[in-house]
Motif scaffolding. Structure first.
Motif, PDB file in Angstrom:
ATOM      1  N   ALA A   1     -13.178  -8.870  -4.654  1.00 17.53           N
ATOM      2  CA  ALA A   1     -13.075 -10.234  -4.121  1.00 17.53           C
ATOM      3  C   ALA A   1     -14.077 -11.173  -4.780  1.00 17.53           C
ATOM      4  O   ALA A   1     -13.919 -12.395  -4.715  1.00 17.53           O
ATOM      5  N   LEU A   2     -15.095 -10.617  -5.401  1.00 18.91           N
ATOM      6  CA  LEU A   2     -16.111 -11.415  -6.088  1.00 18.91           C
ATOM      7  C   LEU A   2     -15.779 -11.611  -7.561  1.00 18.91           C
ATOM      8  O   LEU A   2     -16.564 -12.208  -8.304  1.00 18.91           O
ATOM      9  N   GLY A   3     -14.635 -11.105  -7.988  1.00 18.96           N
ATOM     10  CA  GLY A   3     -14.252 -11.206  -9.380  1.00 18.96           C
ATOM     11  C   GLY A   3     -14.921 -10.175 -10.261  1.00 18.96           C
ATOM     12  O   GLY A   3     -14.943 -10.307 -11.491  1.00 18.96           O
ATOM     13  N   VAL A   4     -15.478  -9.139  -9.649  1.00 17.88           N
ATOM     14  CA  VAL A   4     -16.174  -8.066 -10.375  1.00 17.88           C
ATOM     15  C   VAL A   4     -15.252  -6.851 -10.448  1.00 17.88           C
ATOM     16  O   VAL A   4     -14.786  -6.360  -9.417  1.00 17.88           O
ATOM     17  N   ALA A   5     -14.997  -6.360 -11.641  1.00 16.08           N
ATOM     18  CA  ALA A   5     -14.024  -5.284 -11.812  1.00 16.08           C
ATOM     19  C   ALA A   5     -14.596  -3.894 -11.587  1.00 16.08           C
ATOM     20  O   ALA A   5     -13.858  -2.959 -11.268  1.00 16.08           O
ATOM     21  N   SER A   6     -15.913  -3.733 -11.747  1.00 21.87           N
ATOM     22  CA  SER A   6     -16.492  -2.388 -11.673  1.00 21.87           C
ATOM     23  C   SER A   6     -17.202  -2.144 -10.352  1.00 21.87           C
ATOM     24  O   SER A   6     -17.836  -3.042  -9.792  1.00 21.87           O
ATOM     25  N   GLN A   7     -17.084  -0.921  -9.878  1.00 24.05           N
ATOM     26  CA  GLN A   7     -17.743  -0.486  -8.648  1.00 24.05           C
ATOM     27  C   GLN A   7     -19.212  -0.193  -8.951  1.00 24.05           C
ATOM     28  O   GLN A   7     -19.510   0.583  -9.872  1.00 24.05           O
ATOM     29  N   PRO A   8     -20.161  -0.769  -8.210  1.00 23.11           N
ATOM     30  CA  PRO A   8     -21.573  -0.533  -8.506  1.00 23.11           C
ATOM     31  C   PRO A   8     -22.090   0.830  -8.044  1.00 23.11           C
ATOM     32  O   PRO A   8     -23.159   1.265  -8.476  1.00 23.11           O
ATOM     33  N   LEU A   9     -21.333   1.502  -7.172  1.00 20.67           N
ATOM     34  CA  LEU A   9     -21.798   2.763  -6.596  1.00 20.67           C
ATOM     35  C   LEU A   9     -20.778   3.874  -6.812  1.00 20.67           C
ATOM     36  O   LEU A   9     -19.584   3.633  -6.981  1.00 20.67           O
ATOM     37  N   HIS A  10     -21.273   5.103  -6.801  1.00 20.48           N
ATOM     38  CA  HIS A  10     -20.448   6.307  -6.869  1.00 20.48           C
ATOM     39  C   HIS A  10     -19.825   6.514  -5.486  1.00 20.48           C
ATOM     40  O   HIS A  10     -20.524   6.474  -4.471  1.00 20.48           O
ATOM     41  N   ALA A  11     -18.523   6.703  -5.431  1.00 24.48           N
ATOM     42  CA  ALA A  11     -17.831   6.858  -4.147  1.00 24.48           C
ATOM     43  C   ALA A  11     -17.133   8.208  -4.075  1.00 24.48           C
ATOM     44  O   ALA A  11     -16.300   8.523  -4.934  1.00 24.48           O
ATOM     45  N   LEU A  12     -17.480   9.003  -3.072  1.00 29.52           N
ATOM     46  CA  LEU A  12     -16.823  10.289  -2.896  1.00 29.52           C
ATOM     47  C   LEU A  12     -16.476  10.521  -1.439  1.00 29.52           C
ATOM     48  O   LEU A  12     -17.125   9.982  -0.539  1.00 29.52           O
ATOM     49  N   VAL A  13     -15.445  11.310  -1.217  1.00 33.70           N
ATOM     50  CA  VAL A  13     -14.971  11.588   0.132  1.00 33.70           C
ATOM     51  C   VAL A  13     -15.948  12.522   0.833  1.00 33.70           C
ATOM     52  O   VAL A  13     -16.238  13.612   0.350  1.00 33.70           O
ATOM     53  N   GLN A  14     -16.434  12.074   1.964  1.00 32.75           N
ATOM     54  CA  GLN A  14     -17.387  12.856   2.749  1.00 32.75           C
ATOM     55  C   GLN A  14     -16.697  13.547   3.918  1.00 32.75           C
ATOM     56  O   GLN A  14     -17.084  14.637   4.332  1.00 32.75           O
ATOM     57  N   GLY A  15     -15.672  12.884   4.456  1.00 35.94           N
ATOM     58  CA  GLY A  15     -14.884  13.460   5.547  1.00 35.94           C
ATOM     59  C   GLY A  15     -13.409  13.376   5.193  1.00 35.94           C
ATOM     60  O   GLY A  15     -12.888  12.290   4.920  1.00 35.94           O
ATOM     61  N   ALA A  16     -12.732  14.505   5.146  1.00 36.49           N
ATOM     62  CA  ALA A  16     -11.320  14.529   4.745  1.00 36.49           C
ATOM     63  C   ALA A  16     -10.466  13.730   5.721  1.00 36.49           C
ATOM     64  O   ALA A  16     -10.775  13.632   6.910  1.00 36.49           O
ATOM     65  N   GLY A  17      -9.393  13.165   5.200  1.00 34.70           N
ATOM     66  CA  GLY A  17      -8.499  12.380   6.052  1.00 34.70           C
ATOM     67  C   GLY A  17      -7.427  11.720   5.218  1.00 34.70           C
ATOM     68  O   GLY A  17      -6.800  12.353   4.374  1.00 34.70           O
ATOM     69  N   SER A  18      -7.233  10.432   5.430  1.00 34.70           N
ATOM     70  CA  SER A  18      -6.194   9.701   4.713  1.00 34.70           C
ATOM     71  C   SER A  18      -6.591   8.241   4.589  1.00 34.70           C
ATOM     72  O   SER A  18      -7.495   7.755   5.278  1.00 34.70           O
ATOM     73  N   ALA A  19      -5.906   7.548   3.689  1.00 33.94           N
ATOM     74  CA  ALA A  19      -6.179   6.132   3.462  1.00 33.94           C
ATOM     75  C   ALA A  19      -4.899   5.441   3.019  1.00 33.94           C
ATOM     76  O   ALA A  19      -3.930   6.089   2.607  1.00 33.94           O
ATOM     77  N   LEU A  20      -4.912   4.123   3.113  1.00 34.15           N
ATOM     78  CA  LEU A  20      -3.901   3.319   2.453  1.00 34.15           C
ATOM     79  C   LEU A  20      -4.511   2.864   1.133  1.00 34.15           C
ATOM     80  O   LEU A  20      -5.639   2.375   1.089  1.00 34.15           O
ATOM     81  N   ARG A  21      -3.757   3.028   0.062  1.00 31.76           N
ATOM     82  CA  ARG A  21      -4.257   2.717  -1.275  1.00 31.76           C
ATOM     83  C   ARG A  21      -3.388   1.648  -1.921  1.00 31.76           C
ATOM     84  O   ARG A  21      -2.168   1.673  -1.805  1.00 31.76           O
ATOM     85  N   ILE A  22      -4.043   0.697  -2.590  1.00 30.09           N
ATOM     86  CA  ILE A  22      -3.324  -0.357  -3.286  1.00 30.09           C
ATOM     87  C   ILE A  22      -3.919  -0.522  -4.674  1.00 30.09           C
ATOM     88  O   ILE A  22      -5.146  -0.440  -4.859  1.00 30.09           O
TER      89      ILE A  22
ATOM     90  N   CYS B   1       0.820  -1.218   0.000  1.00 31.23           N
ATOM     91  CA  CYS B   1       0.000   0.000   0.000  1.00 31.23           C
ATOM     92  C   CYS B   1       0.847   1.258   0.000  1.00 31.23           C
ATOM     93  O   CYS B   1       2.029   1.243   0.353  1.00 31.23           O
ATOM     94  N   GLU B   2       0.211   2.354  -0.359  1.00 32.07           N
ATOM     95  CA  GLU B   2       0.824   3.670  -0.284  1.00 32.07           C
ATOM     96  C   GLU B   2      -0.146   4.624   0.409  1.00 32.07           C
ATOM     97  O   GLU B   2      -1.364   4.479   0.292  1.00 32.07           O
ATOM     98  N   PRO B   3       0.371   5.602   1.153  1.00 27.46           N
ATOM     99  CA  PRO B   3      -0.522   6.589   1.780  1.00 27.46           C
ATOM    100  C   PRO B   3      -1.194   7.426   0.695  1.00 27.46           C
ATOM    101  O   PRO B   3      -0.586   7.762  -0.324  1.00 27.46           O
ATOM    102  N   HIS B   4      -2.463   7.756   0.932  1.00 29.65           N
ATOM    103  CA  HIS B   4      -3.198   8.577  -0.027  1.00 29.65           C
ATOM    104  C   HIS B   4      -4.115   9.524   0.738  1.00 29.65           C
ATOM    105  O   HIS B   4      -4.897   9.092   1.582  1.00 29.65           O
ATOM    106  N   PRO B   5      -4.043  10.835   0.472  1.00 31.39           N
ATOM    107  CA  PRO B   5      -4.926  11.781   1.152  1.00 31.39           C
ATOM    108  C   PRO B   5      -6.361  11.651   0.654  1.00 31.39           C
ATOM    109  O   PRO B   5      -6.591  11.462  -0.546  1.00 31.39           O
ATOM    110  N   LEU B   6      -7.303  11.746   1.564  1.00 26.30           N
ATOM    111  CA  LEU B   6      -8.723  11.786   1.205  1.00 26.30           C
ATOM    112  C   LEU B   6      -9.153  13.248   1.262  1.00 26.30           C
ATOM    113  O   LEU B   6      -9.245  13.841   2.336  1.00 26.30           O
ATOM    114  N   VAL B   7      -9.395  13.816   0.095  1.00 25.77           N
ATOM    115  CA  VAL B   7      -9.736  15.235  -0.034  1.00 25.77           C
ATOM    116  C   VAL B   7     -11.254  15.379  -0.092  1.00 25.77           C
ATOM    117  O   VAL B   7     -11.929  14.657  -0.836  1.00 25.77           O
TER     118      VAL B   7
END
Length: 230
Positions: free
Chosen positions: A81-102, A24-30
């Motif tokens: 994990a289900l073998g599905v490549a596409s995200q079914p929902l729109h995802a946006l940052v609601q609270g700023a912070g940070s994440a580990l990204r892979i 993983c790498e650190p990633h800011p959540l804006v």
């Protein structure tokens, strides 16, 4: 090597946890950043360590409504994990912070050789599906004020703070109601001494009172997570 305060990662055995974190790498959540568009190929998996992400369902090009929330307890991208490549929902940052990204490809490779990670992700998928189901019913059967109280509790849990920033416009978007409904519900919670609200800054003043004011969906979410994730 990045460190983790993500609860899903922390529940992994030491070897599996170290292997995943090393990838993983650190990633800011804006705030308001779109991490993934619905029905597009997933490029990255995110494990929030601070802040939180809204999962929004959009139908026929309309503005959409929040049906789920991801914070330190979980991850964005579990569908891989289900073998599905596409995200079914729109995802946006609601609270700023940070994440580990892979990278999605690296995540799938690690998933294929880590039974512990597979188990954790599948359990979290169950929790997420339960949250989505509860949210759908909540919109149909519960009024704005208890739904707002639930939303504030969920946000407080993931913000790990009594205070966070959110506008009436954003709340109306998340809950799928008119702004006047949010104004009325927030005013009632403020009159009861449960929250303070000033120019987008919300502070929870009475946690137990807010729990009592929330619909039963908040407690249902908590029970589901505790039962499955431990």
């Amino acid at each position: 090597m990045p460190t983790s305060s993500n609860q899903l990662i922390e529940r992994l055995p030491r070897a599996a946890r170290s292997r995943l974190i090393a990838l993983c790498e650190p990633h800011p959540l804006v705030l308001s950043e779109v991490l993934c568009e619905a029905k597009t190929s997933t490029r990255y998996v995110y494990f929030p360590t601070e802040g939180f992400i809204s999962l929004v369902s959009v139908i026929d090009g309309n503005q959409g409504i929040e049906v789920g929330m991801v914070g330190q307890e979980g991850m964005l991208g579990a569908h891989l994990a289900l073998g599905v490549a596409s995200q079914p929902l729109h995802a946006l940052v609601q609270g700023a912070g940070s994440a580990l990204r892979i990278n999605a490809r690296a995540f799938r490779a690690e998933l294929s050789q880590s039974p512990a990670l597979q188990s954790a992700v599948f359990r979290y998928l169950h929790v997420l599906m339960a949250q989505l189901a509860v949210s759908t019913a909540c919109v149909r059967f519960h009024s704005v004020q208890p739904r707002l109280a639930r939303w504030l509790l969920m946000s407080q849990d993931r913000a790990a703070s009594d205070g966070f920033r959110v506008t009436h416009e954003f709340l109306a978007y998340m809950l799928g109601v008119r702004r006047v409904g949010i104004t009325s519900a927030a005013s009632a919670l403020r009159r009861d001494g449960l929250i303070s609200y000033h120019r987008g800054d919300v502070t929870v003043l009475d946690r137990k009172g807010l729990e009592a004011a929330a619909c039963t969906c908040y407690a249902a979410d908590c029970r589901s997570y505790a039962a499955v994730m431990g």
